[in-house]
Design a protein around this motif. Sequence first.
Motif, mmCIF file in Angstrom:
data_model
loop_
_atom_site.group_PDB
_atom_site.id
_atom_site.type_symbol
_atom_site.label_atom_id
_atom_site.label_comp_id
_atom_site.label_asym_id
_atom_site.label_seq_id
_atom_site.Cartn_x
_atom_site.Cartn_y
_atom_site.Cartn_z
ATOM 1 N N ILE A 34 46.707 36.310 -5.871
ATOM 2 C CA ILE A 34 47.418 35.340 -6.690
ATOM 3 C C ILE A 34 47.135 35.687 -8.151
ATOM 4 C CG2 ILE A 34 47.425 33.495 -4.974
ATOM 5 C CD1 ILE A 34 44.950 32.351 -6.314
ATOM 6 N N LYS A 35 47.551 34.838 -9.069
ATOM 7 C CA LYS A 35 47.386 35.139 -10.488
ATOM 8 C C LYS A 35 46.339 34.229 -11.129
ATOM 9 C CE LYS A 35 50.559 38.351 -10.955
ATOM 10 N NZ LYS A 35 50.205 39.740 -11.348
ATOM 11 N N GLY A 36 45.546 34.823 -12.029
ATOM 12 C CA GLY A 36 44.588 34.062 -12.811
ATOM 13 C C GLY A 36 45.186 33.652 -14.142
ATOM 14 N N LYS A 37 44.386 32.959 -14.968
ATOM 15 C CA LYS A 37 44.880 32.479 -16.261
ATOM 16 C C LYS A 37 45.291 33.617 -17.179
ATOM 17 C CE LYS A 37 45.316 29.213 -18.027
ATOM 18 N NZ LYS A 37 46.563 28.400 -18.135
ATOM 19 N N ASP A 38 44.626 34.749 -17.045
ATOM 20 C CA ASP A 38 44.921 35.887 -17.919
ATOM 21 C C ASP A 38 46.060 36.746 -17.392
ATOM 22 O OD1 ASP A 38 43.696 36.942 -15.708
ATOM 23 O OD2 ASP A 38 41.967 37.781 -16.780
ATOM 24 N N GLY A 39 46.680 36.297 -16.314
ATOM 25 C CA GLY A 39 47.782 37.054 -15.733
ATOM 26 C C GLY A 39 47.349 38.158 -14.797
ATOM 27 N N LYS A 40 46.052 38.353 -14.666
ATOM 28 C CA LYS A 40 45.553 39.405 -13.787
ATOM 29 C C LYS A 40 45.522 38.916 -12.340
ATOM 30 C CE LYS A 40 42.693 41.678 -17.280
ATOM 31 N NZ LYS A 40 41.304 42.085 -17.660
ATOM 32 N N ASP A 41 45.616 39.885 -11.435
ATOM 33 C CA ASP A 41 45.567 39.556 -10.020
ATOM 34 C C ASP A 41 44.168 39.093 -9.628
ATOM 35 O OD1 ASP A 41 48.213 40.250 -9.623
ATOM 36 O OD2 ASP A 41 47.741 42.326 -9.091
ATOM 37 N N VAL A 42 44.130 38.105 -8.743
ATOM 38 C CA VAL A 42 42.875 37.585 -8.206
ATOM 39 C C VAL A 42 42.936 37.697 -6.691
ATOM 40 C CG1 VAL A 42 41.379 35.570 -7.967
ATOM 41 C CG2 VAL A 42 42.607 35.957 -10.111
ATOM 42 N N TRP A 112 43.154 26.675 -13.911
ATOM 43 C CA TRP A 112 42.898 27.296 -12.612
ATOM 44 C C TRP A 112 43.849 28.448 -12.343
ATOM 45 C CZ3 TRP A 112 43.229 21.787 -12.891
ATOM 46 C CH2 TRP A 112 44.540 21.294 -12.926
ATOM 47 N N LYS A 113 44.060 28.782 -11.096
ATOM 48 C CA LYS A 113 44.886 29.915 -10.694
ATOM 49 C C LYS A 113 46.282 29.426 -10.292
ATOM 50 C CE LYS A 113 40.853 32.048 -10.785
ATOM 51 N NZ LYS A 113 39.954 30.892 -10.979
ATOM 52 N N CYS A 114 47.172 30.363 -9.947
ATOM 53 C CA CYS A 114 48.520 29.960 -9.530
ATOM 54 C C CYS A 114 49.103 30.931 -8.516
ATOM 55 C CB CYS A 114 49.459 29.854 -10.737
ATOM 56 S SG CYS A 114 49.969 31.452 -11.420
ATOM 57 N N LEU A 115 49.961 30.397 -7.677
ATOM 58 C CA LEU A 115 50.851 31.225 -6.875
ATOM 59 C C LEU A 115 52.000 31.617 -7.791
ATOM 60 C CD1 LEU A 115 51.521 32.149 -3.877
ATOM 61 C CD2 LEU A 115 53.023 30.149 -3.799
ATOM 62 N N PRO A 116 52.300 32.915 -7.959
ATOM 63 C CA PRO A 116 53.367 33.325 -8.880
ATOM 64 C C PRO A 116 54.670 32.578 -8.607
ATOM 65 C CG PRO A 116 52.169 35.242 -8.114
ATOM 66 C CD PRO A 116 51.647 34.084 -7.322
ATOM 67 N N TYR A 117 55.384 32.236 -9.657
ATOM 68 C CA TYR A 117 56.590 31.429 -9.520
ATOM 69 C C TYR A 117 57.628 32.091 -8.618
ATOM 70 C CZ TYR A 117 60.757 28.763 -10.595
ATOM 71 O OH TYR A 117 61.889 27.990 -10.479
ATOM 72 N N GLU A 118 57.698 33.410 -8.651
ATOM 73 C CA GLU A 118 58.726 34.102 -7.867
ATOM 74 C C GLU A 118 58.472 34.020 -6.357
ATOM 75 O OE1 GLU A 118 55.887 37.307 -9.556
ATOM 76 O OE2 GLU A 118 56.887 35.462 -10.234
ATOM 77 N N GLU A 119 57.306 33.558 -5.966
ATOM 78 C CA GLU A 119 56.990 33.433 -4.537
ATOM 79 C C GLU A 119 57.584 32.130 -3.981
ATOM 80 O OE1 GLU A 119 55.408 35.569 -2.671
ATOM 81 O OE2 GLU A 119 53.906 36.667 -3.819
ATOM 82 N N ARG A 120 58.898 31.970 -4.126
ATOM 83 C CA ARG A 120 59.558 30.728 -3.710
ATOM 84 C C ARG A 120 59.498 30.507 -2.199
ATOM 85 N NH1 ARG A 120 59.330 27.113 -6.891
ATOM 86 N NH2 ARG A 120 57.425 28.325 -7.140
ATOM 87 N N ASP A 121 59.649 31.576 -1.440
ATOM 88 C CA ASP A 121 59.611 31.423 0.013
ATOM 89 C C ASP A 121 58.237 30.972 0.476
ATOM 90 O OD1 ASP A 121 62.238 32.168 0.173
ATOM 91 O OD2 ASP A 121 61.839 34.227 0.832
ATOM 92 N N LYS A 122 57.213 31.535 -0.141
ATOM 93 C CA LYS A 122 55.853 31.160 0.232
ATOM 94 C C LYS A 122 55.563 29.718 -0.167
ATOM 95 C CE LYS A 122 53.109 34.529 0.206
ATOM 96 N NZ LYS A 122 52.333 35.682 -0.269
ATOM 97 N N LYS A 123 56.050 29.311 -1.341
ATOM 98 C CA LYS A 123 55.881 27.922 -1.783
ATOM 99 C C LYS A 123 56.539 26.972 -0.787
ATOM 100 C CE LYS A 123 57.723 24.133 -3.865
ATOM 101 N NZ LYS A 123 58.959 23.417 -3.519
ATOM 102 N N ALA A 124 57.757 27.304 -0.355
ATOM 103 C CA ALA A 124 58.473 26.456 0.595
ATOM 104 C C ALA A 124 57.733 26.390 1.927
ATOM 105 C CB ALA A 124 59.892 26.982 0.800
ATOM 106 N N LYS A 125 57.177 27.494 2.354
ATOM 107 C CA LYS A 125 56.433 27.546 3.613
ATOM 108 C C LYS A 125 55.193 26.655 3.532
ATOM 109 C CE LYS A 125 54.067 30.775 6.718
ATOM 110 N NZ LYS A 125 53.695 32.205 6.928
ATOM 111 N N LEU A 126 54.492 26.712 2.403
ATOM 112 C CA LEU A 126 53.295 25.879 2.232
ATOM 113 C C LEU A 126 53.648 24.399 2.194
ATOM 114 C CD1 LEU A 126 51.460 28.043 -0.433
ATOM 115 C CD2 LEU A 126 50.644 27.591 1.884
ATOM 116 N N ALA A 127 54.721 24.074 1.480
ATOM 117 C CA ALA A 127 55.143 22.671 1.404
ATOM 118 C C ALA A 127 55.516 22.141 2.782
ATOM 119 C CB ALA A 127 56.318 22.535 0.441
ATOM 120 N N LYS A 128 56.168 22.968 3.579
ATOM 121 C CA LYS A 128 56.542 22.553 4.930
ATOM 122 C C LYS A 128 55.308 22.436 5.816
ATOM 123 C CE LYS A 128 59.619 23.632 8.800
ATOM 124 N NZ LYS A 128 60.688 24.514 9.321
#
Length: 446
Positions: A34-42, A112-128
């Motif tokens: 996923i992404k950290g505050k500095d934009g780097k991969d975590v 904190w950290k984030c799931l990249p915005y472009e990961e829409r399918d993954k976001k939808a899967k988590l919400a479901k």
Amino acid sequence: VGIRTHNPEQSYLKAFPLKTDCRMALVELLGEQIKGKDGKDVDVASFQGEGKVLGLYFSAHWCPPCRGFTPELAKWYTKLTDGTLKDKFDIVFISSDRDQNQFDEYFAEMPWKCLPYEERDKKAKLAKMFKITGIPSLVFLDGNSGKTITTDGRAIVTEDPEGQQFPWAPKSTCELLQGKLVGKDGKECTFADVKGKIVGLYFSAHWCGPCRHFTPKLVETYNKLKKDGKEFEIIFCSSDRDEASFKEYFNEMPWLSLPYGDKRKTALSRKFEVSGIPTLVILDSDCNLITTGGRGAVMADADGSNFPWYPKPLNELTGNTASNVNDHPCLIWFTDGSDDEVKEAISILQPIATAKCEEWKKAGEEPLVYFFYTKDDNSDDDENLASSLRSFANLPTKNPLLILLDIPNEVLYTGDFSSEDDKKVLVEKMLSSFKAGTLKMKPLRP
């Protein structure tokens, strides 16, 4: 019975517990990075391990309750992670923002950290997966197993400002109920005095009209069961606004109560996801949940013939049985109410529903769907639930009709009996496709 539609500014939520012990559970949920505050991969694997907790924060910039809660959460998170919980606790932002710019602006406010915005399918899967029906929602996961600790992380932020109860392991129902109870005339006892009986937790309040209507009916059923020698007790969990109202209302009840203002009421409400009153939760003699639909059970069975009201695999869709329709996927067979059609629906659905419910119970899983059939479907009767549901979901008027309705995710599938000679096969195909995620559901509101 109302049928609720999604309101993005409501902050209620429901979730199925994530039942997995896989050490790679978090990676399976979020991916390798996923992404950290500095934009780097975590690396997501860095959140895994004994004694670690990961929060999933479902939120969006357009949502006023989210914008109100996020600064509070940020202060709490910073306090904890700058202290003893450094490297033990983290949060991942799961965005419901409408575009990348909104996401970037909102995430800039978060530590904190984030799931990249472009990961829409993954976001939808988590919400479901976590049945997110409103934001902001904060889900806490065990870093070692990936299991859900709580779906009400917002309450923890309020109730544990210093993080002293970390890792926030949920207490059992028996643990939550331990302590003093109040009886009639102010006599005190403890939960140990009722343990071993079937117990009803009655969430109610004097100011609530439906509660005042239901309470006398519950008193009648309670008294009959006690007269019949049933090992049954009820504990009143009050939502009254002052102690005088509590005392006046409790005076009408023949059972026990939590003391007024007792914090156990809030914990029990959260555990059983009580979102409205009156609610009657029924527990077995070992404090295991029998049903959260005790109100409907009592209304449909006032003399207690079916006590202690274990849920049936298949139910007729009525106001007393339809409490799950708003919150869970439901398979519903509509009939024209004739004896032949009703008997056919029951003969096909009953063995399938019974086998599936037993399968899910043995696996320790929540039901994939709830099973219903209808009768007395009069489209001109506004009080008829089947008719109301047809109107709400914009269903065709033909019978028989088979649907799989998922109100929390606002989707619907309509089965076509005319395309399948064997109706049992159609039901089984719908269930297997729904479980596999391949059933082509359509938006409930196009």
